[in-house]
Design a protein around this motif. Sequence first.
Motif, PDB file in Angstrom:
ATOM      1  N   ALA A 117       0.815  -1.213   0.000  1.00 45.60           N
ATOM      2  CA  ALA A 117       0.000   0.000   0.000  1.00 45.60           C
ATOM      3  C   ALA A 117       0.849   1.263   0.000  1.00 45.60           C
ATOM      4  O   ALA A 117       0.378   2.337  -0.388  1.00 45.60           O
ATOM      5  CB  ALA A 117      -0.927  -0.011   1.220  1.00 45.60           C
ATOM      6  N   LYS A 118       2.096   1.167   0.413  1.00 45.52           N
ATOM      7  CA  LYS A 118       2.951   2.348   0.555  1.00 45.52           C
ATOM      8  C   LYS A 118       3.972   2.501  -0.573  1.00 45.52           C
ATOM      9  O   LYS A 118       4.794   3.403  -0.534  1.00 45.52           O
ATOM     10  CB  LYS A 118       3.689   2.288   1.898  1.00 45.52           C
ATOM     11  N   TYR A 146       1.160  -3.340   4.586  1.00 47.91           N
ATOM     12  CA  TYR A 146       1.454  -1.985   5.073  1.00 47.91           C
ATOM     13  C   TYR A 146       2.964  -1.850   5.333  1.00 47.91           C
ATOM     14  O   TYR A 146       3.419  -1.886   6.472  1.00 47.91           O
ATOM     15  CB  TYR A 146       0.643  -1.698   6.327  1.00 47.91           C
ATOM     16  N   GLU A 148       5.931   0.459   5.340  1.00 46.52           N
ATOM     17  CA  GLU A 148       6.505   1.802   5.296  1.00 46.52           C
ATOM     18  C   GLU A 148       7.955   1.707   4.828  1.00 46.52           C
ATOM     19  O   GLU A 148       8.648   0.718   5.079  1.00 46.52           O
ATOM     20  CB  GLU A 148       6.461   2.439   6.684  1.00 46.52           C
ATOM     21  N   PRO A 180      -1.241  -3.875   9.648  1.00 45.09           N
ATOM     22  CA  PRO A 180      -1.153  -2.508  10.179  1.00 45.09           C
ATOM     23  C   PRO A 180      -0.498  -2.402  11.550  1.00 45.09           C
ATOM     24  O   PRO A 180       0.107  -1.376  11.876  1.00 45.09           O
ATOM     25  CB  PRO A 180      -2.620  -2.056  10.234  1.00 45.09           C
TER      26      PRO A 180
END
Length: 242
Positions: A117-118, A146, A148, A180
């Motif tokens: 997603a990032k 998720y 980062e 998450p």
Amino acid sequence: MIRFITIFVALLFTGYILFVTLFFKEVKQDKVCHDLQIVVKDSLEKHFVNQKDLLQLLASSQLTPLDKPMEEINTEAIEQELLKNEMIADIQAYKTPSGMVKLEVKQKMPILRVLGAKGNFYVDNTGSTMPVSRRYVAHVPIATGYVEKELATTDLYKFALFLQENEFWNNQIEQIHIYPDNDVELIPRVGNHRIMLGTLDNFREKLDNLQLFYEKVIPKTGWEKYTKINLKYNNQIICTKK
């Protein structure tokens, strides 16, 4: 007499050296670059950059050495410009006495692909990121969910480096999914189960326990008996049967 001959020979040799030095210095000043050789050292394994890419970079920055006087060619500037390409790990540019400039290029080595997603990018074996190539796909574990960038280049990088250096786990782990809350789920190549790793803390100890489980239990039960193997809790393996 012998001393005189020795001194004469020494002076003659010194004169010869000075003549040769001055002669070749003059030749060097007049020489222009007649050839540019680009060697991508690991091109048989990876195809992130090629000669065309590098020539375009040099042309756009007006650093193409061909037909320029050798003494005006700045090899350090060429190296710095080409290193702006995020696919390149290292480059050595140098001149040869024959009037050629040679570039030896080393590409980055990806050890993990982030597809989440990032963002969509690779992490290389030094912990830096590199973009995805349209011409070449590296066969490395994929991290989804998720992810980062900070996690990808720190804890997840260390985990991917461990996988690369460990033959068993490098062959077994195909995908890493990040939730998450930073819990990690591993998807193996062999077996239909999912491995709930928890966080990446103490991942070596958790995988050591799992490998022991594989060696002692799986031969008796088979790979298809469990749908989930949970390693989240210290020194515990909790299995969910089908």
